[in-house]
Design a protein around this motif. Structure first.
Motif, short mmCIF file in Angstrom:
data_model
loop_
_atom_site.label_atom_id
_atom_site.label_comp_id
_atom_site.label_asym_id
_atom_site.label_seq_id
_atom_site.Cartn_x
_atom_site.Cartn_y
_atom_site.Cartn_z
N ARG A 243 -6.37 -3.53 4.85
CA ARG A 243 -7.74 -3.09 5.52
C ARG A 243 -7.93 -1.86 5.36
O ARG A 243 -6.73 -0.91 5.58
CB ARG A 243 -8.07 -3.84 6.90
CG ARG A 243 -8.40 -5.63 6.75
CD ARG A 243 -8.67 -5.88 7.97
NE ARG A 243 -9.37 -7.16 8.79
CZ ARG A 243 -10.30 -7.46 9.81
NH1 ARG A 243 -10.91 -7.28 10.66
NH2 ARG A 243 -9.54 -8.62 9.32
N ALA A 244 -9.04 -1.54 4.23
CA ALA A 244 -8.97 -0.06 4.47
C ALA A 244 -8.50 0.43 5.65
O ALA A 244 -8.88 0.64 6.59
CB ALA A 244 -9.97 0.55 4.16
N LYS B 199 -4.90 2.43 2.97
CA LYS B 199 -4.82 1.17 3.36
C LYS B 199 -3.95 0.47 3.71
O LYS B 199 -2.56 1.21 4.03
CB LYS B 199 -5.02 -0.75 2.58
CG LYS B 199 -5.99 -0.44 1.99
CD LYS B 199 -6.12 -1.87 0.57
CE LYS B 199 -7.79 -2.04 -0.26
NZ LYS B 199 -7.40 -2.93 -1.06
#
Length: 207
Positions: free
Chosen positions: A65-66, A182
């Motif tokens: 996930r970023a 990320k």
């Protein structure tokens, strides 16, 4: 009518302050843990990270996930925006000058930062729970830290990380952010040079 706006403003400030205080209290309580205790459980509840026996949690490249974009003033009065570092690998370290485990790991960060600065690696600190910049700047000078640190005394920047991801939950916490921005790895414990390399080198080797 004029009395309503100040009261509303005070309520908003109180709510933000309470949230920041809750995060800061959580982080403060974690400082001083002596190993893998805070980072021993594997991710669950729909998360995609796995924590190994050495306390380092990692996420496969396609499932990351970023990281939030972090912007603000640095300890020395400059400005920093992690959005400028896309394309680089970023090592993000949450620390406080009052935190003994942070002092224990500092020399390892200085060494690895120096060794990797020409390989597209950026080291960034987030200094938190220091009520002024003076003790934090003294800490950096004593330990020979030359990379920048955002000044985040109330933990507001830490609130930007989503729960259930590899978000910071202790002091110290270290995150490795890949070239796409990320979160690839997290450790919620003081790191030896070897463990820091275990986190960083696989991400640095990615193409």
């Amino acid at each position: 009518m004029t009395g309503h706006k100040p009261r509303a403003h005070r309520r908003r400030r109180a709510q933000v302050g309470a949230a920041a205080a809750a995060v800061a209290a959580l982080l403060l309580s974690a400082c001083g843990s002596d190993g893998d205790g805070g980072a021993s459980a594997a991710g669950g509840g729909g998360t995609n990270f796995v924590t190994s026996t050495n306390g380092i949690a990692t996420v496969a490249k396609g499932e990351r996930r970023a990281a939030p974009r972090l912007q603000g003033e640095t300890l020395d009065g400059g400005q920093l925006d992690t959005g400028d570092y896309k394309g680089d690998v970023v090592v993000l370290n949450v620390w406080g000058s009052w935190c003994a485990p942070c002092r224990a790991e500092a020399k390892n960060f200085v060494k690895v930062a120096d060794e990797t600065k020409d390989q597209g690696v950026r080291f960034v600190g987030i200094n938190t729970r220091d009520t002024s910049t003076q003790p934090a700047l003294a800490f950096e000078k004593e330990e020979g830290i030359e990379y920048p640190s955002l000044y985040d005394p109330t933990g507001r920047l830490l609130l930007r990380f989503e729960k259930g991801t590899l978000n910071p939950q202790a002091i110290p916490t270290t995150l490795v952010i890949d070239r796409d921005g990320k979160i690839a790895a997290r450790a919620m414990q003081p790191l030896s040079e070897e463990k820091l390399r275990e986190m960083l080198d696989p991400v640095l080797a990615e193409k």
